[in-house]
Design a protein around this motif. Structure first.
Motif, PDB file in Angstrom:
ATOM      1  N   THR A  96       0.790  -1.232   0.000  1.00  0.00           N
ATOM      2  CA  THR A  96       0.000   0.000   0.000  1.00  0.00           C
ATOM      3  C   THR A  96       0.820   1.277   0.000  1.00  0.00           C
ATOM      4  OG1 THR A  96      -0.138  -0.120   2.406  1.00  0.00           O
ATOM      5  CG2 THR A  96      -1.952  -1.113   1.157  1.00  0.00           C
ATOM      6  N   GLN A  97       2.104   1.191   0.199  1.00  0.00           N
ATOM      7  CA  GLN A  97       2.928   2.396   0.241  1.00  0.00           C
ATOM      8  C   GLN A  97       3.682   2.548  -1.062  1.00  0.00           C
ATOM      9  OE1 GLN A  97       5.367   2.708   3.711  1.00  0.00           O
ATOM     10  NE2 GLN A  97       6.460   4.490   2.947  1.00  0.00           N
ATOM     11  N   LEU A  98       3.368   3.589  -1.803  1.00  0.00           N
ATOM     12  CA  LEU A  98       3.966   3.823  -3.113  1.00  0.00           C
ATOM     13  C   LEU A  98       5.218   4.682  -2.966  1.00  0.00           C
ATOM     14  CD1 LEU A  98       3.453   3.396  -6.173  1.00  0.00           C
ATOM     15  CD2 LEU A  98       2.188   5.535  -6.140  1.00  0.00           C
ATOM     16  N   ASP A  99       6.296   4.273  -3.601  1.00  0.00           N
ATOM     17  CA  ASP A  99       7.530   5.051  -3.617  1.00  0.00           C
ATOM     18  C   ASP A  99       7.618   5.741  -4.966  1.00  0.00           C
ATOM     19  OD1 ASP A  99      10.276   5.683  -2.442  1.00  0.00           O
ATOM     20  OD2 ASP A  99      10.787   4.853  -4.400  1.00  0.00           O
ATOM     21  N   ALA A 100       7.295   7.003  -4.990  1.00  0.00           N
ATOM     22  CA  ALA A 100       7.312   7.762  -6.241  1.00  0.00           C
ATOM     23  C   ALA A 100       8.737   8.223  -6.531  1.00  0.00           C
ATOM     24  CB  ALA A 100       6.376   8.954  -6.142  1.00  0.00           C
ATOM     25  N   ASN A 101       9.349   7.642  -7.553  1.00  0.00           N
ATOM     26  CA  ASN A 101      10.706   8.065  -7.910  1.00  0.00           C
ATOM     27  C   ASN A 101      10.655   9.350  -8.726  1.00  0.00           C
ATOM     28  OD1 ASN A 101      11.037   7.478 -10.943  1.00  0.00           O
ATOM     29  ND2 ASN A 101      10.148   5.575 -10.173  1.00  0.00           N
ATOM     30  N   TRP A 102      11.776   9.953  -8.943  1.00  0.00           N
ATOM     31  CA  TRP A 102      11.840  11.264  -9.590  1.00  0.00           C
ATOM     32  C   TRP A 102      11.351  11.265 -11.031  1.00  0.00           C
ATOM     33  CZ3 TRP A 102      15.452  12.635 -13.528  1.00  0.00           C
ATOM     34  CH2 TRP A 102      16.379  11.649 -13.843  1.00  0.00           C
ATOM     35  N   LEU A 103      11.301  10.112 -11.689  1.00  0.00           N
ATOM     36  CA  LEU A 103      10.801  10.049 -13.057  1.00  0.00           C
ATOM     37  C   LEU A 103       9.368   9.508 -13.139  1.00  0.00           C
ATOM     38  CD1 LEU A 103      13.970   8.824 -14.973  1.00  0.00           C
ATOM     39  CD2 LEU A 103      12.888  11.071 -15.097  1.00  0.00           C
ATOM     40  N   ALA A 104       8.746   9.299 -11.981  1.00  0.00           N
ATOM     41  CA  ALA A 104       7.378   8.784 -11.965  1.00  0.00           C
ATOM     42  C   ALA A 104       6.403   9.843 -12.473  1.00  0.00           C
ATOM     43  CB  ALA A 104       6.997   8.358 -10.553  1.00  0.00           C
ATOM     44  N   ASP A 105       5.239   9.367 -12.898  1.00  0.00           N
ATOM     45  CA  ASP A 105       4.167  10.278 -13.290  1.00  0.00           C
ATOM     46  C   ASP A 105       3.675  11.020 -12.050  1.00  0.00           C
ATOM     47  OD1 ASP A 105       4.479   9.089 -15.778  1.00  0.00           O
ATOM     48  OD2 ASP A 105       2.743   7.773 -15.551  1.00  0.00           O
ATOM     49  N   GLU A 106       2.807  12.016 -12.237  1.00  0.00           N
ATOM     50  CA  GLU A 106       2.314  12.807 -11.111  1.00  0.00           C
ATOM     51  C   GLU A 106       1.628  11.956 -10.050  1.00  0.00           C
ATOM     52  OE1 GLU A 106       0.083  16.311 -12.068  1.00  0.00           O
ATOM     53  OE2 GLU A 106       1.470  16.868 -13.656  1.00  0.00           O
ATOM     54  N   ASP A 107       1.056  10.823 -10.448  1.00  0.00           N
ATOM     55  CA  ASP A 107       0.368   9.954  -9.486  1.00  0.00           C
ATOM     56  C   ASP A 107       1.320   8.995  -8.780  1.00  0.00           C
ATOM     57  OD1 ASP A 107       0.968   8.175 -11.519  1.00  0.00           O
ATOM     58  OD2 ASP A 107      -1.115   7.819 -12.092  1.00  0.00           O
ATOM     59  N   GLY A 108       2.623   9.072  -9.071  1.00  0.00           N
ATOM     60  CA  GLY A 108       3.613   8.227  -8.417  1.00  0.00           C
ATOM     61  C   GLY A 108       3.900   6.924  -9.133  1.00  0.00           C
ATOM     62  N   ILE A 109       3.160   6.644 -10.195  1.00  0.00           N
ATOM     63  CA  ILE A 109       3.368   5.416 -10.959  1.00  0.00           C
ATOM     64  C   ILE A 109       4.343   5.699 -12.098  1.00  0.00           C
ATOM     65  CG2 ILE A 109       2.254   3.718 -12.466  1.00  0.00           C
ATOM     66  CD1 ILE A 109      -0.261   4.062 -10.785  1.00  0.00           C
ATOM     67  N   SER A 110       5.261   4.783 -12.316  1.00  0.00           N
ATOM     68  CA  SER A 110       6.212   4.918 -13.417  1.00  0.00           C
ATOM     69  C   SER A 110       5.655   4.203 -14.637  1.00  0.00           C
ATOM     70  CB  SER A 110       7.564   4.309 -13.044  1.00  0.00           C
ATOM     71  OG  SER A 110       8.135   5.006 -11.968  1.00  0.00           O
ATOM     72  N   SER A 111       5.278   4.968 -15.636  1.00  0.00           N
ATOM     73  CA  SER A 111       4.817   4.383 -16.894  1.00  0.00           C
ATOM     74  C   SER A 111       6.046   4.182 -17.760  1.00  0.00           C
ATOM     75  CB  SER A 111       3.834   5.318 -17.599  1.00  0.00           C
ATOM     76  OG  SER A 111       2.684   5.515 -16.806  1.00  0.00           O
ATOM     77  N   ILE A 112       6.377   2.942 -18.025  1.00  0.00           N
ATOM     78  CA  ILE A 112       7.578   2.632 -18.794  1.00  0.00           C
ATOM     79  C   ILE A 112       7.198   2.514 -20.261  1.00  0.00           C
ATOM     80  CG2 ILE A 112       9.530   1.058 -19.072  1.00  0.00           C
ATOM     81  CD1 ILE A 112       9.452   2.410 -16.337  1.00  0.00           C
ATOM     82  N   ALA A 113       7.572   3.507 -21.027  1.00  0.00           N
ATOM     83  CA  ALA A 113       7.318   3.539 -22.467  1.00  0.00           C
ATOM     84  C   ALA A 113       8.413   4.395 -23.091  1.00  0.00           C
ATOM     85  CB  ALA A 113       5.939   4.126 -22.762  1.00  0.00           C
ATOM     86  N   ILE A 114       8.670   4.177 -24.359  1.00  0.00           N
ATOM     87  CA  ILE A 114       9.698   4.950 -25.058  1.00  0.00           C
ATOM     88  C   ILE A 114       9.328   6.425 -25.042  1.00  0.00           C
ATOM     89  CG2 ILE A 114      10.800   5.376 -27.292  1.00  0.00           C
ATOM     90  CD1 ILE A 114      10.553   2.375 -27.839  1.00  0.00           C
ATOM     91  N   SER A 115      10.309   7.259 -24.695  1.00  0.00           N
ATOM     92  CA  SER A 115      10.096   8.699 -24.619  1.00  0.00           C
ATOM     93  C   SER A 115      11.278   9.418 -25.252  1.00  0.00           C
ATOM     94  CB  SER A 115       9.942   9.141 -23.164  1.00  0.00           C
ATOM     95  OG  SER A 115       9.899  10.554 -23.080  1.00  0.00           O
TER      96      SER A 115
END
Length: 191
Positions: A96-115
């Protein structure tokens, strides 16, 4: 398909197998761990009809694998690009505890896709089509931010590549400790 990892499979009734001074506890835990490990990767897969409405048997199978193997792979026909899906599944498994890394989306989830964007992601390996080599996540965090589990949720396969090789960290621990306990001592230093 996704994977959640790791939880600790140490039997509650034993002393710590991570104490280098307690060889008896280690040997007991080691025997238990090796006896209950899966023989093939297929044993890690749990078919889940709908991760948004996890059935008791599906949840039980996932929790059993997490406890025994520090990972589980769920397979589902539901492939919605809905971030609530992996968050809800994680919560149902006690994460239940999300660790939002510096490249995560605003909601704290990291969407891994080519950018190719100039948002910090462009050129950073997880957001390119380059292979990611062996790595761990969060090892650089202080103890109070230790990453104890992850949910990886794939909604569409890569055009090519995209394979994962996952390893139970407790099996790595056994291999290192059996080879030389000094390796464990060195790796357990807080710095």
């Amino acid at each position: 398909m996704g994977a959640a990892l790791p939880l600790n499979s140490t039997p509650a009734h034993t002393a710590s197998p991570y104490d280098l001074g307690d060889d008896t506890a280690y040997r007991c835990w080691r025997a238990h761990k090796l006896a209950q490990r899966p023989v093939s990767a297929d044993e890690l897969i749990v078919d889940v009809a709908d991760p948004r409405a996890l059935q008791p048997a599906e949840r039980s199978a996932l929790l059993d694998l997490l406890a025994r193997c520090n990972m589980a792979v769920y397979r589902s026909p539901v492939v919605a690009e809905d971030k609530a899906l992996p968050l809800g599944l994680a919560a149902r498994l006690g994460m239940t505890q999300l660790d939002a890394n510096w490249l995560a989306d605003e909601d704290g989830i990291s969407s891994i896709a080519i950018s190719d964007a100039h948002d910090g992601r462009g050129g950073f390996i997880p957001y390119t089509n380059r292979a990611i080599r062996w790595h761990t996540d969060g090892y650089y965090h202080p103890a109070e931010r230790r990453i104890c589990g992850m949910v990886l949720h794939c909604v569409r396969p890569a055009a090519s590549g995209g394979e994962n090789a996952l390893m139970d960290p407790e099996l790595a621990y056994i291999a290192l400790r059996d080879a030389n306990p000094a390796h464990i001592h060195a790796l357990m230093q807080p710095t």
